[in-house]
Design a protein around this motif. Structure first.
Motif, PDB file in Angstrom:
ATOM      1  N   ALA A   1       0.843  -1.179   0.000  1.00 38.81           N
ATOM      2  CA  ALA A   1       0.000   0.000   0.000  1.00 38.81           C
ATOM      3  C   ALA A   1       0.883   1.234   0.000  1.00 38.81           C
ATOM      4  N   ALA A   2       0.499   2.236  -0.747  1.00 40.37           N
ATOM      5  CA  ALA A   2       1.265   3.472  -0.803  1.00 40.37           C
ATOM      6  C   ALA A   2       0.541   4.565  -0.031  1.00 40.37           C
ATOM      7  N   ALA A   3       1.305   5.407   0.579  1.00 40.80           N
ATOM      8  CA  ALA A   3       0.759   6.563   1.289  1.00 40.80           C
ATOM      9  C   ALA A   3       1.599   7.766   0.898  1.00 40.80           C
ATOM     10  N   SER A   4       1.212   8.909   1.387  1.00 47.68           N
ATOM     11  CA  SER A   4       1.921  10.120   1.001  1.00 47.68           C
ATOM     12  C   SER A   4       3.326  10.192   1.578  1.00 47.68           C
ATOM     13  N   ILE A   5       3.592   9.491   2.671  1.00 52.16           N
ATOM     14  CA  ILE A   5       4.928   9.570   3.245  1.00 52.16           C
ATOM     15  C   ILE A   5       5.745   8.290   3.080  1.00 52.16           C
ATOM     16  N   GLY A   6       5.142   7.207   2.642  1.00 49.65           N
ATOM     17  CA  GLY A   6       5.891   5.968   2.477  1.00 49.65           C
ATOM     18  C   GLY A   6       5.032   4.832   1.974  1.00 49.65           C
ATOM     19  N   GLN A   7       5.526   3.634   2.200  1.00 50.70           N
ATOM     20  CA  GLN A   7       4.819   2.438   1.748  1.00 50.70           C
ATOM     21  C   GLN A   7       4.865   1.370   2.831  1.00 50.70           C
ATOM     22  N   VAL A   8       3.871   0.504   2.811  1.00 52.61           N
ATOM     23  CA  VAL A   8       3.816  -0.647   3.702  1.00 52.61           C
ATOM     24  C   VAL A   8       3.578  -1.876   2.837  1.00 52.61           C
ATOM     25  N   HIS A   9       4.380  -2.909   3.065  1.00 48.15           N
ATOM     26  CA  HIS A   9       4.272  -4.123   2.261  1.00 48.15           C
ATOM     27  C   HIS A   9       4.152  -5.341   3.168  1.00 48.15           C
ATOM     28  N   LEU A  10       3.287  -6.264   2.809  1.00 49.80           N
ATOM     29  CA  LEU A  10       3.178  -7.550   3.481  1.00 49.80           C
ATOM     30  C   LEU A  10       4.141  -8.495   2.778  1.00 49.80           C
ATOM     31  N   ALA A  11       4.929  -9.233   3.563  1.00 49.92           N
ATOM     32  CA  ALA A  11       5.924 -10.132   2.969  1.00 49.92           C
ATOM     33  C   ALA A  11       6.036 -11.394   3.807  1.00 49.92           C
ATOM     34  N   THR A  12       6.724 -12.375   3.273  1.00 48.22           N
ATOM     35  CA  THR A  12       7.010 -13.611   3.987  1.00 48.22           C
ATOM     36  C   THR A  12       8.520 -13.825   3.953  1.00 48.22           C
ATOM     37  N   THR A  13       9.107 -14.069   5.134  1.00 45.91           N
ATOM     38  CA  THR A  13      10.550 -14.302   5.187  1.00 45.91           C
ATOM     39  C   THR A  13      10.866 -15.681   4.634  1.00 45.91           C
ATOM     40  N   TYR A  14      12.154 -15.930   4.388  1.00 44.95           N
ATOM     41  CA  TYR A  14      12.562 -17.258   3.925  1.00 44.95           C
ATOM     42  C   TYR A  14      12.223 -18.323   4.957  1.00 44.95           C
ATOM     43  N   GLY A  15      12.139 -17.932   6.226  1.00 46.19           N
ATOM     44  CA  GLY A  15      11.783 -18.868   7.291  1.00 46.19           C
ATOM     45  C   GLY A  15      10.286 -19.102   7.415  1.00 46.19           C
ATOM     46  N   GLY A  16       9.481 -18.394   6.595  1.00 47.74           N
ATOM     47  CA  GLY A  16       8.042 -18.593   6.594  1.00 47.74           C
ATOM     48  C   GLY A  16       7.254 -17.630   7.467  1.00 47.74           C
ATOM     49  N   ASP A  17       7.941 -16.713   8.152  1.00 45.68           N
ATOM     50  CA  ASP A  17       7.237 -15.738   8.983  1.00 45.68           C
ATOM     51  C   ASP A  17       6.605 -14.656   8.113  1.00 45.68           C
ATOM     52  N   ARG A  18       5.362 -14.319   8.454  1.00 47.43           N
ATOM     53  CA  ARG A  18       4.710 -13.205   7.765  1.00 47.43           C
ATOM     54  C   ARG A  18       5.146 -11.914   8.437  1.00 47.43           C
ATOM     55  N   VAL A  19       5.573 -10.944   7.649  1.00 44.41           N
ATOM     56  CA  VAL A  19       6.052  -9.671   8.194  1.00 44.41           C
ATOM     57  C   VAL A  19       5.459  -8.518   7.402  1.00 44.41           C
ATOM     58  N   VAL A  20       5.504  -7.359   8.038  1.00 49.72           N
ATOM     59  CA  VAL A  20       5.115  -6.119   7.374  1.00 49.72           C
ATOM     60  C   VAL A  20       6.359  -5.258   7.320  1.00 49.72           C
ATOM     61  N   VAL A  21       6.666  -4.755   6.142  1.00 50.74           N
ATOM     62  CA  VAL A  21       7.827  -3.896   5.949  1.00 50.74           C
ATOM     63  C   VAL A  21       7.310  -2.484   5.702  1.00 50.74           C
ATOM     64  N   LYS A  22       7.793  -1.553   6.501  1.00 56.76           N
ATOM     65  CA  LYS A  22       7.359  -0.167   6.378  1.00 56.76           C
ATOM     66  C   LYS A  22       8.552   0.660   5.932  1.00 56.76           C
ATOM     67  N   ALA A  23       8.377   1.436   4.879  1.00 56.45           N
ATOM     68  CA  ALA A  23       9.457   2.274   4.351  1.00 56.45           C
ATOM     69  C   ALA A  23       8.952   3.700   4.163  1.00 56.45           C
ATOM     70  N   ILE A  24       9.791   4.635   4.522  1.00 56.15           N
ATOM     71  CA  ILE A  24       9.467   6.050   4.347  1.00 56.15           C
ATOM     72  C   ILE A  24      10.281   6.569   3.174  1.00 56.15           C
ATOM     73  N   TYR A  25       9.637   7.333   2.308  1.00 61.51           N
ATOM     74  CA  TYR A  25      10.354   7.918   1.181  1.00 61.51           C
ATOM     75  C   TYR A  25      11.507   8.768   1.704  1.00 61.51           C
ATOM     76  N   PRO A  26      12.712   8.629   1.138  1.00 62.15           N
ATOM     77  CA  PRO A  26      13.882   9.318   1.686  1.00 62.15           C
ATOM     78  C   PRO A  26      13.778  10.842   1.686  1.00 62.15           C
ATOM     79  N   GLU A  27      13.123  11.414   0.724  1.00 59.97           N
ATOM     80  CA  GLU A  27      13.051  12.875   0.618  1.00 59.97           C
ATOM     81  C   GLU A  27      11.906  13.479   1.426  1.00 59.97           C
ATOM     82  N   ILE A  28      11.121  12.663   2.125  1.00 53.71           N
ATOM     83  CA  ILE A  28       9.904  13.156   2.779  1.00 53.71           C
ATOM     84  C   ILE A  28      10.199  14.151   3.895  1.00 53.71           C
ATOM     85  N   ARG A  29      11.301  13.980   4.616  1.00 55.03           N
ATOM     86  CA  ARG A  29      11.620  14.924   5.692  1.00 55.03           C
ATOM     87  C   ARG A  29      11.820  16.341   5.158  1.00 55.03           C
TER      88      ARG A  29
END
Length: 102
Positions: free
Chosen positions: A1-29
């Motif tokens: 999902a995209a937002a005005s300040i970053g993105q959130v992604h649902l992912a699965t690790t190689y070990g099978g754990d479900r995780v959420v990765v949150k990233a902020i656009y570098p220029e947002i500050r």
């Protein structure tokens, strides 16, 4: 999902754990600081044009925004809040899913 300040992604690790990765656009500050400066100027001009007796109030609100809003971009603060919330819910027997911070 995209937002005005970053993105959130649902992912699965190689070990099978479900995780959420949150990233902020570098220029947002930089953009946030510029936006807050522009908002302050606009609020001051509107107050002056409309002759509103709120100059002190508008300035106080903008000061708080300038001070507080950049903390919304600090994922370390968010991580601490998530950890505290997980402990609170566990202590009180609440069955609500709160992500584990890794």
């Amino acid at each position: 999902a995209a937002a005005s300040i970053g993105q959130v992604h649902l992912a699965t690790t190689y070990g099978g754990d479900r995780v959420v990765v949150k990233a902020i656009y570098p220029e947002i500050r930089r953009y946030l600081i510029a936006d807050l400066k522009n908002a302050r100027k606009a609020a001051q001009q509107i107050t002056w044009i409309l002759k509103l007796p709120m100059k002190g109030t508008i300035n106080a609100i903008m000061d708080e925004e300038v001070e507080c809003f950049p903390r919304e971009l600090d994922l370390r603060i968010e991580a601490r809040h998530l950890k505290k919330q997980r402990l609170y819910q566990k202590r009180h027997g609440l069955d609500i899913a709160i992500p584990v911070v890794v």
